[in-house]
Design a protein around this motif. Structure first.
Motif, PDB file in Angstrom:
ATOM      1  N   THR A 229     -15.883  57.243 -63.703  1.00 50.09           N
ATOM      2  CA  THR A 229     -15.038  57.632 -64.829  1.00 50.09           C
ATOM      3  C   THR A 229     -14.650  56.366 -65.582  1.00 50.09           C
ATOM      4  O   THR A 229     -14.192  55.382 -64.968  1.00 50.09           O
ATOM      5  CB  THR A 229     -13.782  58.362 -64.359  1.00 50.09           C
ATOM      6  OG1 THR A 229     -14.153  59.511 -63.601  1.00 50.09           O
ATOM      7  CG2 THR A 229     -12.916  58.773 -65.540  1.00 50.09           C
ATOM      8  N   LEU A 230     -14.831  56.357 -66.885  1.00 47.60           N
ATOM      9  CA  LEU A 230     -14.477  55.204 -67.701  1.00 47.60           C
ATOM     10  C   LEU A 230     -14.139  55.685 -69.099  1.00 47.60           C
ATOM     11  O   LEU A 230     -14.466  56.810 -69.487  1.00 47.60           O
ATOM     12  CB  LEU A 230     -15.591  54.174 -67.721  1.00 47.60           C
ATOM     13  CG  LEU A 230     -16.892  54.492 -68.475  1.00 47.60           C
ATOM     14  CD1 LEU A 230     -17.732  53.229 -68.580  1.00 47.60           C
ATOM     15  CD2 LEU A 230     -17.701  55.579 -67.782  1.00 47.60           C
ATOM     16  N   ARG A 231     -13.468  54.808 -69.801  1.00 49.87           N
ATOM     17  CA  ARG A 231     -13.036  55.209 -71.142  1.00 49.87           C
ATOM     18  C   ARG A 231     -14.129  54.879 -72.173  1.00 49.87           C
ATOM     19  O   ARG A 231     -14.983  54.019 -71.955  1.00 49.87           O
ATOM     20  CB  ARG A 231     -11.729  54.527 -71.495  1.00 49.87           C
ATOM     21  CG  ARG A 231     -11.809  53.039 -71.730  1.00 49.87           C
ATOM     22  CD  ARG A 231     -10.435  52.501 -72.179  1.00 49.87           C
ATOM     23  NE  ARG A 231     -10.491  51.078 -72.444  1.00 49.87           N
ATOM     24  CZ  ARG A 231     -10.262  50.132 -71.560  1.00 49.87           C
ATOM     25  NH1 ARG A 231      -9.988  50.486 -70.309  1.00 49.87           N
ATOM     26  NH2 ARG A 231     -10.311  48.852 -71.895  1.00 49.87           N
ATOM     27  N   SER A 232     -14.044  55.556 -73.277  1.00 49.15           N
ATOM     28  CA  SER A 232     -15.019  55.398 -74.358  1.00 49.15           C
ATOM     29  C   SER A 232     -15.028  53.959 -74.851  1.00 49.15           C
ATOM     30  O   SER A 232     -13.976  53.325 -74.998  1.00 49.15           O
ATOM     31  CB  SER A 232     -14.685  56.341 -75.518  1.00 49.15           C
ATOM     32  OG  SER A 232     -15.561  56.137 -76.592  1.00 49.15           O
ATOM     33  N   GLY A 233     -16.238  53.408 -75.051  1.00 47.59           N
ATOM     34  CA  GLY A 233     -16.382  52.050 -75.573  1.00 47.59           C
ATOM     35  C   GLY A 233     -16.696  51.037 -74.526  1.00 47.59           C
ATOM     36  O   GLY A 233     -17.147  49.923 -74.842  1.00 47.59           O
ATOM     37  N   GLN A 234     -16.445  51.349 -73.243  1.00 45.91           N
ATOM     38  CA  GLN A 234     -16.731  50.395 -72.196  1.00 45.91           C
ATOM     39  C   GLN A 234     -18.232  50.318 -71.936  1.00 45.91           C
ATOM     40  O   GLN A 234     -18.990  51.238 -72.269  1.00 45.91           O
ATOM     41  CB  GLN A 234     -16.009  50.797 -70.905  1.00 45.91           C
ATOM     42  CG  GLN A 234     -14.509  50.576 -70.926  1.00 45.91           C
ATOM     43  CD  GLN A 234     -13.888  50.902 -69.581  1.00 45.91           C
ATOM     44  OE1 GLN A 234     -14.006  52.018 -69.092  1.00 45.91           O
ATOM     45  NE2 GLN A 234     -13.224  49.918 -68.973  1.00 45.91           N
ATOM     46  N   SER A 235     -18.675  49.198 -71.335  1.00 43.47           N
ATOM     47  CA  SER A 235     -20.083  49.066 -70.950  1.00 43.47           C
ATOM     48  C   SER A 235     -20.280  49.673 -69.562  1.00 43.47           C
ATOM     49  O   SER A 235     -19.320  49.834 -68.793  1.00 43.47           O
ATOM     50  CB  SER A 235     -20.502  47.601 -70.950  1.00 43.47           C
ATOM     51  OG  SER A 235     -19.752  46.873 -69.982  1.00 43.47           O
ATOM     52  N   LEU A 236     -21.546  49.987 -69.236  1.00 38.48           N
ATOM     53  CA  LEU A 236     -21.843  50.644 -67.968  1.00 38.48           C
ATOM     54  C   LEU A 236     -23.250  50.294 -67.546  1.00 38.48           C
ATOM     55  O   LEU A 236     -24.178  50.265 -68.392  1.00 38.48           O
ATOM     56  CB  LEU A 236     -21.694  52.166 -68.112  1.00 38.48           C
ATOM     57  CG  LEU A 236     -22.092  53.017 -66.903  1.00 38.48           C
ATOM     58  CD1 LEU A 236     -21.174  52.735 -65.705  1.00 38.48           C
ATOM     59  CD2 LEU A 236     -22.051  54.501 -67.272  1.00 38.48           C
ATOM     60  N   VAL A 237     -23.447  50.049 -66.229  1.00 37.86           N
ATOM     61  CA  VAL A 237     -24.771  49.845 -65.661  1.00 37.86           C
ATOM     62  C   VAL A 237     -24.933  50.813 -64.507  1.00 37.86           C
ATOM     63  O   VAL A 237     -24.150  50.788 -63.550  1.00 37.86           O
ATOM     64  CB  VAL A 237     -24.968  48.399 -65.176  1.00 37.86           C
ATOM     65  CG1 VAL A 237     -26.369  48.247 -64.571  1.00 37.86           C
ATOM     66  CG2 VAL A 237     -24.761  47.407 -66.297  1.00 37.86           C
ATOM     67  N   LEU A 238     -25.930  51.694 -64.598  1.00 38.64           N
ATOM     68  CA  LEU A 238     -26.238  52.634 -63.522  1.00 38.64           C
ATOM     69  C   LEU A 238     -27.373  52.031 -62.707  1.00 38.64           C
ATOM     70  O   LEU A 238     -28.505  51.909 -63.184  1.00 38.64           O
ATOM     71  CB  LEU A 238     -26.639  53.991 -64.094  1.00 38.64           C
ATOM     72  CG  LEU A 238     -25.573  54.739 -64.897  1.00 38.64           C
ATOM     73  CD1 LEU A 238     -26.108  56.087 -65.361  1.00 38.64           C
ATOM     74  CD2 LEU A 238     -24.291  54.925 -64.090  1.00 38.64           C
TER      75      LEU A 238
END
Length: 1189
Positions: free
Chosen positions: A156-165
């Motif tokens: 769960t993260l907020r809009s605009g953050q970066s993410l690596v799956l």
């Protein structure tokens, strides 16, 4: 002596392909000679021809096959090592070797596991001349392991953050191919914001609420085993800033709520690689892949540069939305520093990747087989390169050369083995091994010491056929040890050939650079060495070149027509050419419209797709030629499209359009038409024309018109179809800018005035509610204008007007917006009435027997009561002055225009009583008639007698009967008859003149000559003179006594012969006369044509008062074709009465004041009676005979 095929020193042209092929054959012949007998006799060390790859990954579900193929003489035997020790295949029942081959087959399908046979394998092929070895073959089974089980927590993260799956696939053999999909096996969309890295992880530069999903699944595909492994799904939930604020608002103060800006805007940072710099190492020949993935808001954009150079243009590619830079076929020159730049609106960051290109060993010169004869010297070279520099080591027959049996003929010098004075025991297979930390190269090359006499491998009596003026290459493939010398001879007793014009190649080939006709013949190749000699004969024939003597020509044709291309080929008579047609260098369309007939290609119903280049290719077994022509398909242009109206003003608009295809013929102009949908829907009018280079036009418009426009294009072939109509444009209404035309005022009754005009059309109305303001007043009065407004009609009637009074009239247009400009004033008159007064003082003056002049006084203009059109004379005859020809003639009318007071009456009948009166005429009709006036015409000359016929011909007399003239024109006083004989030669005799009383209609002439033709001239007379004559011809009968004597004489033999001769002469004469008459002459003898003139017009001879030479100017020729008298021998003359219809205005002829007739007088000329009224009696043989007596 070294025996090998030397590289050619001369560069061959494309025409020397056979030689190049031959050289290739010779090089391969050192390994596997092509000649079957040579194969049987020649020994050769083993050569590895096929082997499995160094890194051999096998499918564990299939049998293991490790390849090893070799050739040699005698055939080699095979053995294997596994992990450096001997592999005894006889002890393993699952392992077999293919017969005649070294290939191993390991049967693991029945039992056994692939992992059991994992290892390093090497094959050895051996015969009496040496041993060749294969590469080290590393055999490994492929692996496709499963993912380790793991528990993945939802993210769960907020809009605009970066993410690596992370993907982290299991390590397989070979490595797996990674991709991301959802539960429905649909690939997840990727973009500059979301993309997959080279390691398989899924990178988000920034997340959005729409990225929320529970099925992010990483898949690994192992192609070798055709299996796909799946990772556990990853759940991602993205919370927007608004949702986050709502969630924590109850627990946080207002100042602690997340701001939109802080979560959505930030400069770039790199997700991979980390830091500001990194290193990358790649092997030469591989694909260099550099990756930079950045996060940030807005999404960063990636750029690439090379700090110390430029990126290679043909080998550089960008993948994964510019995030991956790939350089193919990388080499040491591609080493250097590469920089990726990530940039967004808030900043720029850089990352430098230092690239080092290493190299596994690669050949610069691989060792080549040597075939030497005893006592010769040679060398084996092995040159390789790499990074780092590879180490070179030698083996002999698979054994390191340091521990191999000693050979005094060889000497090792690094990457070269030198051989001197070799013997047969020097034969062996040498291996060169070049290795560094990144790999190795292993090359086999044998040294084969042979003592062989020359052998020529080219077939005996080979026939070479060459086109004149091209190179001729005569093969002499040879083999021998030592290397034989080659000589060429021409003819059976010719001397050896030398340089110029010949070229001798090291492989034995004889080249004639420019073969001519005299090059034809037999050539002998001789090969010699110290062990013997061999020779071979070949034959050369020179052929004439194939030529295209009639080439296809450039053609421009209209769509739908037919075009023909001609291609006429001349060739050597011993060669059979095939002619092929190509279109745009490919095959012709498989279409029935394309037909080939002998030398022609015909294309029917040409379409646009048929345009292009047509090539005629003539092929023989020795050469080919081609010729091309371009076909341009033209047609009228396609219609313009995309019509657009801009700059829309009250009285103008700009129309623009896009031209259609000009169909290969430039557009010369555009035609613009408009439709007035309000007033004339469906009817198109011409608006303007513009040049073909212009695609817009400024159009002038009229008010209150609902315009639609269309455009047509025109080129030299014609006009296109109209374009689609533009949008409609309704201009604003305005007052009319013009008034009706053709305004007139005429009365239809004595008490009205009818005002008429030509109404404006809808286009000219300029607005709704079109009407007309009609105004009038008397011209000579002081009355004010009377006006009335009427609807859109074309006339208005003013009643109660005085008779024939001038009026001033004007008609003005108006509509709902206003009035047109002030109209022009025209003059008209109220209605006319019949004139009230007859002309007075009418009197007649007789000019001659057919013409009279009439005078009268004009009537007062007021009494005319209308427009004076003229005066009209009515005249008629009461009866003819001759009591015998009383008849009633209808009244005749002559009208004299204007105010004339006199006129001439032509065409009157002589010797007649006439009555006339005069009336004035206006537009309404005629006034009353003047009192009748009577006048009398004097006598005139009569017409010709109505008929003349000759009856009761006898031996010496003729009787004439006639009818009096149809128009005596007076009192007949007498008849005159003139006649004269005509002999057989058409000469005229003396003229006889005879007067006959006027009351006679029959007369007999006596004492005439028998069997004689006479011509008669007959006319009547009055006191005014002689009338027209009528002519006729007749013949008296034959004497019966003479006819009887002729019959008696005819019984005598001498007379029969004489008559036959005379008859023959007469027949010839008649034929000549007939021919000349059919050529247009009226008599057989042209000089006599003028001999039958009217005696009335013959000049008198001065000496004796007789008539001169006869001349008939009126064609009264007795023998004219078609001018014979009917069977009743009568001659009828047509009446020729003058008619006033031939004058002036039809029945109402008009005259000038002096009595001359207005218009052309067209009186009818009286026909002469000679045509068609002459005697039909043809000349007979008897008459001809009498003319000779």
């Amino acid at each position: 002596m070294q025996l090998k095929i030397m590289p050619k020193k001369k560069r061959l042209s494309a025409g020397r392909v056979p030689l190049i092929l031959f050289l290739c054959q010779m090089i391969s012949a050192l390994d596997v000679p092509l000649d079957s007998k040579l194969l049987e006799d020649l020994v050769q060390p083993p050569t590895i021809t096929q082997q499995s790859p160094k890194d051999y990954i096998i499918d564990p579900r299939e049998n293991i096959v490790i390849q090893c193929e070799a050739k040699g003489k005698p055939p080699p035997s095979f053995s294997w090592t596994r992990n450096g020790t001997h592999f005894d295949i006889d002890k393993d029942p699952l392992v077999t070797m293919k017969a005649g081959s070294g290939t191993l087959v390991i049967n693991i399908l029945s039992e056994g596991k692939a992992e059991t046979y994992e290892g390093v394998y090497q094959c050895t092929a051996r015969n009496e001349r040496g041993a060749a070895i294969s590469n080290n073959i590393v055999v490994r089974p492929s692996r496709s392991p499963l993912w380790t089980k793991e528990k993945l927590e939802p993210i769960t993260l907020r809009s605009g953050q970066s993410l690596v799956l992370p993907c982290r696939p299991p390590i397989g053999l070979p490595p797996a191919i990674i991709f991301w999909m959802d539960n429905s096996f649909q690939r997840l969309p990727q973009s500059e914001r979301v993309s997959q890295g080279l390691n398989g992880d899924l990178y988000f530069s920034n997340v959005l609420p729409e990225d929320s999903r529970e099925d992010y699944i990483c898949y690994a595909r192992f192609n070798h085993t055709q299996t796909i492994q799946q990772k556990q799904p990853i759940s991602v939930k993205v919370i927007s800033v608004d949702e986050l604020n709502d969630t924590i608002a109850a627990n946080l103060s207002d100042t602690e709520v997340y701001g939109a800006k802080s979560s959505r805007e930030r400069p770039p940072t790199f997700l991979t690689p980390e830091g500001n710099a990194s290193n990358k190492e790649e092997l030469r020949g591989n694909v260099l892949s550099l990756e930079c993935i950045a996060e940030g808001l807005p999404t960063p954009i990636i750029y690439w540069i090379k700090e110390d150079g430029t990126l290679p243009t043909n080998r550089t590619f960008y993948r994964n939305f510019q995030k991956t830079l790939q350089i193919t076929q990388v080499s040491e020159a591609d080493s250097g520093k590469y920089q990726c730049i990530a940039k967004n609106a808030l900043g720029v960051i850089h990352h430098t990747i230092s690239v080092t290109v290493k190299a596994a060993p690669y050949w610069i010169m691989a060792p080549q087989n040597l075939v030497l004869s005893p006592g010769e010297d040679g060398a084996l070279n092995c040159r390789a390169n790499g990074n780092p520099k590879p180490k070179i080591s030698w083996l002999s027959n698979g054994v390191p050369i340091e521990i191999a049996p000693d050979d005094p003929s060889r000497k090792i010098n690094g990457d070269t083995i030198m051989f001197s004075s070799v013997q047969e025991r020097s034969s062996a297979v040498y291996q060169c091994n070049a290795s560094n930390e990144y790999g190795y190269l292993l090359g086999n090359a044998f040294v084969n010491v042979l003592a062989e006499p020359p052998r020529i491998l080219t077939s005996t009596n080979t026939l070479y056929q060459v086109i004149a003026n091209r190179p001729a290459l005569l093969d002499c493939a040879f083999f021998g040890s030592p290397l034989p010398s080659i000589e060429w001879f021409k003819g059976t007793k010719g001397s050896a050939l030398h340089e110029d014009p010949y070229v001798f190649h090291e492989n034995g080939t004889l080249e004639i650079p420019v073969a001519q006709k005299d090059s034809t013949g037999t050539y002998t190749c001789v090969a010699k060495n110290k062990l013997g000699m061999a020779k071979n004969e070949v034959h050369l024939e020179i052929k004439d070149p194939t030529r295209i003597i009639k080439q296809p020509e450039y053609a421009v044709v209209q769509r739908g027509s037919t075009v023909s291309f001609e291609c006429k080929v001349k060739h050597d008579h011993t060669l059979i050419p095939t002619v092929t047609w190509l279109k745009d260098h490919g095959e012709l369309p498989s279409d029935g419209r394309f037909t080939i007939d002998k030398d022609h290609l015909v294309v029917a119903d040409v379409s646009d797709d048929d345009g292009g280049t047509y090539t005629c290719v003539a092929n023989t077994t020795l050469d080919n030629v081609s010729a091309s022509a371009v076909l341009s398909v033209v047609d009228v242009p396609n219609p313009p499209f995309d019509l657009e109206l801009t700059d829309q003003l009250d009285k103008s608009v700009q129309l623009s359009w896009t031209p259609g295809d000009d169909n290969n013929s430039p557009i010369t102009k555009f035609i613009i038409e408009y439709e007035n949908a309000m007033h004339e829907a469906g009817l198109w009018h011409h608006q303007a024309e513009v040049p073909g280079t212009q695609t817009r036009a400024q159009l002038k418009l009229s008010p209150y018109v609902n315009y639609s426009f269309r455009v047509m294009a025109e080129n030299s072939l014609g006009r296109s179809s109209p374009s689609e109509a533009s949008e409609q444009y309704l201009t604003k209404a305005a007052e009319p800018d013009k008034n009706p035309m053709m305004v007139e005022g005429l009365g239809s009754e004595p008490d009205n005035l009818v005002i008429t005009w030509q109404p404006l059309n809808g286009f000219e109305s300029n607005g709704p509610g079109l009407q007309y303001k009609v105004s009038w007043r008397q011209k000579d009065g002081d009355d004010e204008w009377t006006s009335v407004i009427v609807a859109n009609v074309s006339k208005y009637i003013v009643s109660g007007t005085p008779t024939f009074v001038p009026y001033l009239i004007k008609v003005q247009a108006l509509n709902d917006v206003g009035f047109a400009p002030e109209p022009a004033v025209v003059m008209g008159h109220s209605g006319e009435d019949l004139p009230m007064v007859a002309p007075g003082n009418v009197h007649v003056t007789v000019v001659n027997s057919t013409l009279a002049e009439v005078h009268w006084d004009p009537v007062p203009l007021k009494s005319v009561r209308g427009h004076l059109q003229g005066y009209r004379i009515y005249y008629w005859t009461d009866q003819n002055s001759s009591k015998r020809n009383r008849r009633h003639i209808e009244k005749k009318i002559l009208t004299f225009q204007g105010s004339k007071t006199h006129g001439m009456l032509p065409g009157l009948e002589p010797f007649s009583h006439y009555t006339l009166n005069v009336r004035v005429v206006n537009g309404k009709g005629e006034g009353p008639a003047s009192p009748d006036r009577v006048f009398h015409t004097p006598e005139g000359v009569p017409s010709a007698p109505s008929s003349l016929k000759i009856v009761n011909p006898t031996l010496d007399s003729l009787t004439l009967e006639w009818d009096p003239p149809s128009h005596p024109n007076g009192i007949l006083t007498e008849y005159t008859l003139k006649y004269q004989p005509i002999n057989s030669t058409h000469e005229l005799g003396p003229l006889v003149d005879l007067k006959i009383p006027a009351n006679k209609t029959r007369w007999t002439l006596k004492n005439l000559n028998f069997s004689t033709r006479y011509k008669f001239y007959f006319y009547a007379q009055t006191s005014a003179g002689s009338g027209s004559q009528i002519t006729e011809e007749a013949v008296t009968t034959v004497d019966e006594a003479m006819a009887s004597r002729q019959v008696d004489i005819a019984t005598q033999g001498w007379f029969i012969g004489l008559m036959c001769a005379v008859a023959l002469l007469i027949l010839i004469l008649l034929i000549v006369c007939f021919i000349r008459r059919n050529k247009g002459g009226k008599y057989p003898v042209k000089e006599k044509e003028d001999a039958h003139a009217d005696p009335e017009i013959q000049p008198m001879k001065e000496d004796d008062g007789t008539f001169g030479e006869y001349s008939d100017a009126e064609d009264h020729k007795p023998l004219k074709k078609g001018s014979r008298t009917p069977s009743d021998r009568t001659v009828k003359k047509e009446d020729s009465d003058d008619s006033l219809v031939d004058y002036g205005e039809g029945v109402n002829g008009q005259f000038n004041e002096d009595g001359s007739f207005i218009g052309q007088y067209s009186g009818k000329k009286e026909k002469e009676p000679a045509e068609g009224n002459e005697s039909s009696e043809a000349p007979s043989p008897v008459n001809a005979m009498n003319s000779f007596v």
